[in-house]
Write a protein that holds these residues in place. Structure first.
Motif, PDB file in Angstrom:
ATOM      1  N   VAL A   1     -27.494 -52.081  35.437  1.00  0.00           N
ATOM      2  CA  VAL A   1     -28.816 -52.619  35.779  1.00  0.00           C
ATOM      3  C   VAL A   1     -29.617 -51.592  36.569  1.00  0.00           C
ATOM      4  O   VAL A   1     -30.810 -51.368  36.307  1.00  0.00           O
ATOM      5  N   THR A   2     -28.960 -50.931  37.536  1.00  0.00           N
ATOM      6  CA  THR A   2     -29.705 -49.979  38.367  1.00  0.00           C
ATOM      7  C   THR A   2     -30.151 -48.767  37.554  1.00  0.00           C
ATOM      8  O   THR A   2     -31.263 -48.272  37.748  1.00  0.00           O
ATOM      9  N   LEU A   3     -29.282 -48.296  36.650  1.00  0.00           N
ATOM     10  CA  LEU A   3     -29.687 -47.159  35.805  1.00  0.00           C
ATOM     11  C   LEU A   3     -30.915 -47.526  34.989  1.00  0.00           C
ATOM     12  O   LEU A   3     -31.896 -46.783  34.937  1.00  0.00           O
ATOM     13  N   PHE A   4     -30.880 -48.707  34.360  1.00  0.00           N
ATOM     14  CA  PHE A   4     -32.012 -49.111  33.514  1.00  0.00           C
ATOM     15  C   PHE A   4     -33.272 -49.275  34.342  1.00  0.00           C
ATOM     16  O   PHE A   4     -34.339 -48.773  33.971  1.00  0.00           O
ATOM     17  N   HIS A   5     -33.151 -49.939  35.496  1.00  0.00           N
ATOM     18  CA  HIS A   5     -34.343 -50.163  36.317  1.00  0.00           C
ATOM     19  C   HIS A   5     -34.904 -48.847  36.838  1.00  0.00           C
ATOM     20  O   HIS A   5     -36.115 -48.656  36.901  1.00  0.00           O
ATOM     21  N   THR A   6     -34.020 -47.915  37.210  1.00  0.00           N
ATOM     22  CA  THR A   6     -34.515 -46.637  37.727  1.00  0.00           C
ATOM     23  C   THR A   6     -35.224 -45.851  36.629  1.00  0.00           C
ATOM     24  O   THR A   6     -36.247 -45.216  36.871  1.00  0.00           O
TER      25      THR A   6
ATOM     26  N   ILE B   1     -24.783 -42.499  39.075  1.00  0.00           N
ATOM     27  CA  ILE B   1     -25.961 -43.227  39.558  1.00  0.00           C
ATOM     28  C   ILE B   1     -26.597 -42.477  40.718  1.00  0.00           C
ATOM     29  O   ILE B   1     -27.834 -42.415  40.827  1.00  0.00           O
ATOM     30  N   ALA B   2     -25.773 -41.830  41.561  1.00  0.00           N
ATOM     31  CA  ALA B   2     -26.347 -41.035  42.650  1.00  0.00           C
ATOM     32  C   ALA B   2     -27.157 -39.885  42.086  1.00  0.00           C
ATOM     33  O   ALA B   2     -28.260 -39.582  42.564  1.00  0.00           O
ATOM     34  N   ALA B   3     -26.642 -39.243  41.014  1.00  0.00           N
ATOM     35  CA  ALA B   3     -27.355 -38.107  40.419  1.00  0.00           C
ATOM     36  C   ALA B   3     -28.664 -38.556  39.800  1.00  0.00           C
ATOM     37  O   ALA B   3     -29.710 -37.921  40.003  1.00  0.00           O
ATOM     38  N   VAL B   4     -28.632 -39.682  39.050  1.00  0.00           N
ATOM     39  CA  VAL B   4     -29.856 -40.151  38.385  1.00  0.00           C
ATOM     40  C   VAL B   4     -30.913 -40.500  39.409  1.00  0.00           C
ATOM     41  O   VAL B   4     -32.087 -40.117  39.288  1.00  0.00           O
ATOM     42  N   ILE B   5     -30.511 -41.206  40.475  1.00  0.00           N
ATOM     43  CA  ILE B   5     -31.513 -41.607  41.471  1.00  0.00           C
ATOM     44  C   ILE B   5     -32.044 -40.386  42.204  1.00  0.00           C
ATOM     45  O   ILE B   5     -33.241 -40.266  42.453  1.00  0.00           O
ATOM     46  N   SER B   6     -31.176 -39.413  42.500  1.00  0.00           N
ATOM     47  CA  SER B   6     -31.663 -38.228  43.210  1.00  0.00           C
ATOM     48  C   SER B   6     -32.602 -37.410  42.346  1.00  0.00           C
ATOM     49  O   SER B   6     -33.515 -36.771  42.845  1.00  0.00           O
ATOM     50  N   VAL B   7     -32.401 -37.429  41.000  1.00  0.00           N
ATOM     51  CA  VAL B   7     -33.324 -36.689  40.133  1.00  0.00           C
ATOM     52  C   VAL B   7     -34.643 -37.438  39.994  1.00  0.00           C
ATOM     53  O   VAL B   7     -35.714 -36.842  40.053  1.00  0.00           O
TER      54      VAL B   7
END
Lengths: 140, 126, 103
Positions: A130-135, C79-85
């Protein structure tokens, strides 16, 4: 998407998808499935909701703070259950050697730490999807 | 005739190899970065198919122990358990590369690797 | 032209891989070398060791639970990498906006 039929059907169908995901996670040790597949089903239900109702309503249902806690909580719960094995006198992530409740094979309450770990993995996978998709769709 | 028989006996492996070559072709010939990611995903899928086919047994059932029933032949459980790790890594790699492509699109306004290279060389020449 | 060259090279690769793969043990035979004593051990002792009928669940969360811990770490890292990018530009835009307002 602003379609009445899609919205009505999604509103009807999402609780059943989530129920099915929870069933797969909880029965991971006695039937096909497990944490990864059940978590994927749970995450897909929320992604479906996001696709039909938009990001604003979906992030009201599952706020960023809650999914952050779920993500870190899943992996910390996994490590905590692993450390319980050391506390009870086995090795890290020990199951039978640490004397957990084994029960009878085939029952829902059996198999020691396997259901606990499966629940942790399920929470982790669902919140990650969910977080990947929302981000990724957050960009305006 | 012998070759034909051998092909029928290894049909899953040949399918995996064909998928791998298709994915490699997609990665090599397309200049659009999204299509390159799709090619990488096809290659990953071919490896999963290859691994799971190794564990297959004729007349085997899925490895969930038949409690109190007759003794049956089970499929090899190890490749399926190992491939779960591979699927998770595939999802992570896909998400990360998609986010990098989004950043590139924001910076250059295109997803074509050749155009990005031209823009970069122009920027360095100035 | 470039595509034709790639096609020729990849057809060669395909033929090479197929000729080597045809020497593998046949699909689905019980005498496959991958169906070795490790798999037999898991299939015979799972009920005794973990009392979970699903052998795959027993393998990934009991026998090889440490591997699954690494797997969850991979998810966390991704997920840490995606959010940081993806979150860098948001903060920069906000800063620029704030600076503009101040200026």
């Amino acid at each position: 998407m602003d379609d009445l039929i899609v919205k009505t059907i999604i509103r009807l169908i999402v609780p059943f998808i989530q129920l099915y995901g929870i069933f797969i996670i909880l029965h991971g040790h006695i039937s096909p499935g497990g944490g990864f597949s059940g978590g994927a089903v749970l995450g897909a239900s929320i992604i479906l909701y996001t696709l039909s109702f938009g990001l604003k309503k979906a992030s009201k249902k599952l706020p960023h703070k809650v999914s952050q806690v779920m993500e870190s909580g899943g992996i910390l719960w996994y490590m905590f259950v692993g450390l319980l094995g050391i506390i009870f006198g086995g090795s890290f992530l020990a199951n039978k050697g640490a004397g957990f409740f084994m029960g009878e094979a085939g029952n829902l309450l059996s198999a020691g730490i396997i259901p606990l770990l499966t629940i942790g993995i399920g929470i982790k996978v669902a919140s990650t999807m969910v977080t990947l998709f929302h981000t990724i769709i957050e960009e305006d | 005739m012998e070759v034909l028989n051998s092909i029928i006996e290894h049909i899953n492996y040949i399918g995996a190899v064909a998928l791998f070559v298709i994915g490699l072709y997609t990665v090599l010939t397309h200049t659009n970065l999204l299509k390159k990611v799709i090619g990488i995903n096809i290659m990953e899928t071919s490896i999963f198919l290859f691994f799971v086919s190794i564990g297959y047994v004729h007349d085997g059932v899925s490895p969930i122990i038949n409690l109190g029933g007759d003794r049956v032949i089970y499929v090899n459980p190890l490749p399926s358990a190992l491939i779960l790790t591979g699927i998770v890594v595939a999802v992570s790699i896909t998400a990360y590369s998609l986010s990098l492509i989004m950043k590139l699109y924001e910076a250059y306004g295109t997803m074509d690797i050749d155009e990005i290279m031209e823009l970069r060389s122009e920027a360095t020449n100035e | 032209m470039k595509k034709l060259m790639f096609m020729v090279v990849l057809t060669g690769l395909f033929l090479l891989l197929v000729t080597s793969i045809l020497k593998m043990p046949a699909l689905g035979s019980l005498n496959n070398p991958s169906y070795n004593e490790v798999s037999h051990y898991y299939l015979e002792n799972t009920i005794e060791d973990t009392s979970a009928p699903n052998v795959i669940a027993a393998v990934i969360t009991d026998y090889r639970a440490f591997d699954t811990l690494g797997e969850t770490t991979v998810l966390f890292t991704s997920i840490a990498a995606v959010i940081s990018v993806l979150q860098i530009s948001h903060k920069n835009h906000n800063k620029k906006k704030v600076e503009k307002h101040h200026g």
